[in-house]
Scaffold this motif. Structure first.
Motif, short mmCIF file in Angstrom:
data_model
loop_
_atom_site.label_atom_id
_atom_site.label_comp_id
_atom_site.label_asym_id
_atom_site.label_seq_id
_atom_site.Cartn_x
_atom_site.Cartn_y
_atom_site.Cartn_z
N MET A 112 21.18 16.43 43.10
CA MET A 112 22.45 15.87 42.66
C MET A 112 22.48 15.79 41.14
N ALA A 113 23.68 15.92 40.58
CA ALA A 113 23.83 15.88 39.13
C ALA A 113 23.75 14.45 38.60
N ASP A 114 24.08 13.47 39.44
CA ASP A 114 24.08 12.07 39.01
C ASP A 114 23.29 11.22 40.00
N PRO A 115 21.97 11.13 39.82
CA PRO A 115 21.16 10.34 40.75
C PRO A 115 21.39 8.84 40.64
N GLY A 116 22.21 8.43 39.71
CA GLY A 116 22.55 7.02 39.57
C GLY A 116 23.79 6.63 40.35
N ASP A 117 24.39 7.57 41.06
CA ASP A 117 25.61 7.31 41.83
C ASP A 117 25.23 6.66 43.16
N ILE A 118 25.16 5.35 43.14
CA ILE A 118 24.70 4.58 44.29
C ILE A 118 25.58 4.81 45.52
N MET A 119 26.88 4.93 45.31
CA MET A 119 27.79 5.13 46.46
C MET A 119 27.49 6.45 47.18
N VAL A 120 27.22 7.50 46.42
CA VAL A 120 26.90 8.79 47.03
C VAL A 120 25.54 8.70 47.74
N LEU A 121 24.57 8.02 47.13
CA LEU A 121 23.26 7.87 47.76
C LEU A 121 23.38 7.12 49.09
N GLN A 122 24.16 6.05 49.10
CA GLN A 122 24.34 5.27 50.32
C GLN A 122 25.07 6.08 51.39
N ARG A 123 26.10 6.80 50.99
CA ARG A 123 26.87 7.62 51.94
C ARG A 123 26.00 8.74 52.50
N ALA A 124 25.18 9.36 51.66
CA ALA A 124 24.28 10.43 52.11
C ALA A 124 23.27 9.90 53.12
N ALA A 125 22.78 8.69 52.90
CA ALA A 125 21.85 8.07 53.85
C ALA A 125 22.55 7.83 55.19
N GLN A 126 23.81 7.39 55.13
CA GLN A 126 24.57 7.16 56.37
C GLN A 126 24.79 8.47 57.13
N VAL A 127 25.20 9.49 56.40
CA VAL A 127 25.53 10.78 57.02
C VAL A 127 24.28 11.43 57.62
N SER A 128 23.17 11.36 56.90
CA SER A 128 21.96 12.05 57.34
C SER A 128 21.08 11.22 58.27
N GLY A 129 21.19 9.89 58.16
CA GLY A 129 20.31 9.03 58.92
C GLY A 129 18.90 9.00 58.35
N LEU A 130 18.73 9.47 57.13
CA LEU A 130 17.42 9.56 56.49
C LEU A 130 17.39 8.75 55.20
N GLN A 131 16.18 8.42 54.73
CA GLN A 131 16.04 7.82 53.41
C GLN A 131 16.23 8.92 52.38
N ILE A 132 16.90 8.61 51.29
CA ILE A 132 17.24 9.61 50.29
C ILE A 132 16.34 9.48 49.07
N THR A 133 15.82 10.61 48.62
CA THR A 133 15.12 10.70 47.35
C THR A 133 15.92 11.66 46.47
N PRO A 134 16.53 11.15 45.39
CA PRO A 134 17.34 12.04 44.54
C PRO A 134 16.48 12.91 43.64
N ILE A 135 16.93 14.13 43.46
CA ILE A 135 16.32 15.09 42.54
C ILE A 135 17.44 15.55 41.61
N THR A 136 17.23 15.45 40.30
CA THR A 136 18.26 15.83 39.34
C THR A 136 18.36 17.35 39.26
N VAL A 137 19.59 17.85 39.31
CA VAL A 137 19.88 19.26 39.09
C VAL A 137 21.04 19.36 38.11
N ALA A 138 21.09 20.44 37.38
CA ALA A 138 22.19 20.64 36.42
C ALA A 138 23.50 20.78 37.18
N ALA A 139 24.53 20.13 36.67
CA ALA A 139 25.83 20.11 37.35
C ALA A 139 26.42 21.50 37.52
N ASP A 140 26.24 22.39 36.55
CA ASP A 140 26.80 23.73 36.69
C ASP A 140 26.11 24.50 37.80
#
Length: 146
Positions: A112-140
């Motif tokens: 993800m381009a913004d690993p500080g986006d708590i709402m996306v992290l929470q939603r991704a955990a809900q959708v996947s049913g898994l614990q999320i570990t963010p990895i920074t990638v360039a937005a482009d």
């Protein structure tokens, strides 16, 4: 000499402080970027990525440093879903502008381009049913992969 503390720091965003400390932008430019983010209600990462004075790689490096996450060059990752993530789940995750990278033992590594986006992290955990570990990638690179 005035002591700047977190409470009276005009730069509310850690990313902007990192960019200033790395001499990528001036303090004045950072304040302008912060103001743009507030006015447009867009994340500081997106505003910084759109800045004419910064390239995507500079922003991604500063984001990874700010959030203490690894930085991944998404162009070296082969396409397709992460192993262990159902195709339908991967599609839902990509709709959130994130890229499922890998799963293991109940954990999903998410590009993800913004690993500080708590709402996306929470939603991704809900959708996947898994614990999320963010990895920074360039937005482009992320937008191109999506």
């Amino acid at each position: 000499m005035e002591v700047t503390t977190r409470a009276n720091d005009p730069l509310a965003c850690g990313l902007l402080r990192t960019l200033v400390r790395r001499n990528e932008v001036s303090a004045e430019q950072a304040l302008q970027l912060q103001e743009q983010a507030v006015q447009s209600r867009v994340s500081t990462v997106r505003i910084a990525s759109r800045s004419l004075s910064l390239n995507w790689r500079q922003v991604a490096q500063a984001v990874a440093e700010t959030y203490n996450t690894p930085l991944l060059d998404l162009s070296v990752v082969s396409g397709g879903s992460a192993s262990g993530v159902a195709d339908a789940t991967a599609v839902r995750l990509r709709a959130m502008d994130v890229w499922p990278l890998s799963t293991r033992g109940g954990r999903l590594w998410l590009g993800m381009a913004d690993p500080g986006d708590i709402m996306v992290l929470q939603r991704a955990a809900q959708v996947s049913g898994l614990q999320i570990t963010p990895i920074t990638v360039a937005a482009d690179a992320l937008m191109q992969a999506l």
